[in-house]
Enzyme design. Structure first.
Site, short mmCIF file in Angstrom:
data_model
loop_
_atom_site.label_atom_id
_atom_site.label_comp_id
_atom_site.label_asym_id
_atom_site.label_seq_id
_atom_site.Cartn_x
_atom_site.Cartn_y
_atom_site.Cartn_z
N LYS A 63 0.84 -1.20 0.00
CA LYS A 63 0.00 0.00 0.00
C LYS A 63 0.87 1.25 0.00
O LYS A 63 1.95 1.27 0.63
CB LYS A 63 -0.89 -0.03 1.25
N SER A 138 -9.67 1.54 2.97
CA SER A 138 -8.82 2.30 2.08
C SER A 138 -7.76 1.48 1.35
O SER A 138 -7.18 1.96 0.38
CB SER A 138 -8.12 3.39 2.89
N SER A 162 -9.70 -0.95 7.28
CA SER A 162 -9.26 -0.72 5.90
C SER A 162 -8.57 -1.87 5.19
O SER A 162 -8.25 -1.75 4.01
CB SER A 162 -8.34 0.49 5.84
#
Ligand code: GLN
Length: 470
Positions: A63, A138, A162
């Site tokens: 990420k 996210s 997330s």
């Protein structure tokens, strides 16, 4: 074993495939073929000379809020456009020493604020299962990278669900370890008392392996815990439905409200039946403060974010607004242009709840209620319950653009933020499909009880078999 360089090349080939770039599903935001291949060559050499490496040659996507030396770390924000960190996250260093090869950075909601990956400065990621739909967020890019087959393991981060929510939306496994289990050093801070690096993976066992490799005390993170890292799972044995005899699984009534989609409930019911068939005893339990989790989270997380994001002002990191009359104007211009709407909303909420006169009414009260939510879990785990089972999300993936009200977006994390507030470990795994869309089931355990959580998840995964994706 297949050639490590070939495996890396193939994964980079998928990561750079146009289908996954900005004009396609928009999963990947950066790659660095030269450094990934160089890393693979080092691993191949070390492995060849007999170094034990549990992740030798395994390609991993990361990420974009986790610091890597050889690719930018932008948090999908304009304010960090082109920024490359001068140091690397401890989690990344540990993965590399175990032989993993970092092949790409993945798309995300800006500064990890969101549940759909639509707040990214790079534009939304599309869900590989149905490109009209959101991958969740996210860590939407990381869940999608696994679902699309670019990698088998991708790192995400959790502040409030997330990793688990996008994992559920994309039909993959998602893990949030106990707070403190994995070092936060090099994870760009959002809500420091909640943040934790997590894993999206194709299988429970791969998620377990990556989690443990990253785990353990780190002098660079004062909140990392000095707790023994469990032994790594055996990756050679084939997955067999293990017995869950002796395990008590609690079903919290608050996570099965009347408003829950009947199809989602039905998938949960079949998963519960499977656990019963495996020998678990199933009991109904209550976590009475569950409904307060979203309001509490949306005070504490923005409060911490407003402080953490103060450092992004155009001085040290990222681009600076040109030609400002004085320092104050430069800050204003840089931050107004650099941060997107959702990040600005969070900073405003956060500074408001921390301001003189509102601190007691909001922030202090939220801290007290957070403690009640934590105690709910302590109480059920203290009453003989080993594991809790819940749906991961109230609905399967929604369409891109369909959720425009911020409050409605926040509610998609209603079943996941509780684990972050309490600091306990949690995992989401696929338990079937509804109208062709993946549904996730969640298992929660007490602090540092990841071994039991993974064991239960692996048994359920094996018992569901192909049913997990039908
Ligand atoms: N969706 C939640 C939020 O927007 C959780 C984000 C996260 O876990 N990083 O804050």
């Amino acid at each position: 074993m297949r050639n490590i360089i070939d495996v890396t090349n193939e994964s980079i080939g998928r990561a750079t495939d146009l289908r996954y770039g900005p004009d396609g599903l928009n999963i990947i935001v950066a790659t660095n073929r030269r450094s990934s291949i160089a890393a693979a060559e080092d691993v191949a050499a070390a492995y060849g000379s007999g170094t034990a490496m549990p992740l030798a040659g395994v390609p991993i996507a990361v990420k974009d809020n986790i610091a890597t030396l050889d690719m930018p770390t932008t948090c999908a924000s304009r304010i960090l456009a082109g920024y490359t960190s001068p140091y690397e996250a401890t989690a990344i260093t540990r993965l590399r020493s175990s032989g993993a090869v970092i092949v790409a950075k993945t798309n995300m909601d800006e500064f990890a604020m969101g549940s759909s990956t639509e707040s990214s400065a790079y534009g939304p990621t599309r869900n590989p299962i149905d490109p009209e739909r959101a991958p969740g967020g996210s860590s939407g890019g990381s869940a999608a990278a696994v679902a699309a087959g670019i990698v088998n393991i991708a790192l995400g981060s959790e502040t409030g669900g997330s990793v688990r929510q996008p994992a559920a939306f994309c039909g993959v496994v998602g893990v949030k370890p106990t707070y403190g289990r994995v070092s936060r050093f090099g994870l760009v801070a959002f809500g420091s008392s909640l943040d934790q690096i997590g894993v999206c993976a194709r299988s429970v066992r791969e998620a377990e392996l990556a989690t443990y490799v990253m785990s353990g005390l780190d002098p660079l993170d004062a909140t990392s815990a000095d707790v023994t890292v469990p032994p790594l799972p055996d990756m050679t044995g084939s997955a067999r439905p293990e017995s869950l005899k002796g395990l008590t699984v609690g079903i919290p009534t608050e996570y099965f409200p009347d408003s829950l989609e009947p199809d989602v409930r039905a998938k949960c019911d079949s998963a519960i039946d499977k656990m019963r068939e495996l020998g678990a005893s199933i009991v109904n339990v209550s976590l009475p403060h569950t409904a307060l989790a979203i309001p509490v989270y949306y005070i504490i997380a923005p409060a911490e974010a407003s402080s953490n994001l103060a450092r992004f002002d155009g001085v040290r990191f990222g681009p600076r607004a040109a030609s400002a009359a004085d320092l104050r104007t430069m800050y204003d211009a840089t931050r107004s242009k650099g941060f997107g709407a959702e990040v600005q909303r969070r900073i405003l909420i956060g500074t408001y709840v921390l301001s003189h006169g509102y601190y007691d009414a909001y922030y202090r009260k939220a801290q007290a209620v957070r403690e009640l939510i934590s105690r709910d879990f302590t109480n059920v785990f203290g009453s003989g319950v080993d594991i809790l089972f819940t749906p991961t999300t109230p609905t399967p993936a929604f369409k891109l653009g369909a959720v425009t009200d911020p409050y409605e977006m926040y509610m998609s994390d209603i079943f996941t933020v509780t684990a972050n507030l309490a600091g306990i470990p949690a995992i989401s795994l696929p338990i079937g499909r509804v109208r062709g869309l993946p549904v996730g089931g969640q298992l929660l355990a007490k602090h540092f009880d990841e071994p039991r959580m993974f064991r239960a998840a692996e048994a359920l995964e094996a018992a569901l078999g192909e049913g997990a994706h039908q």
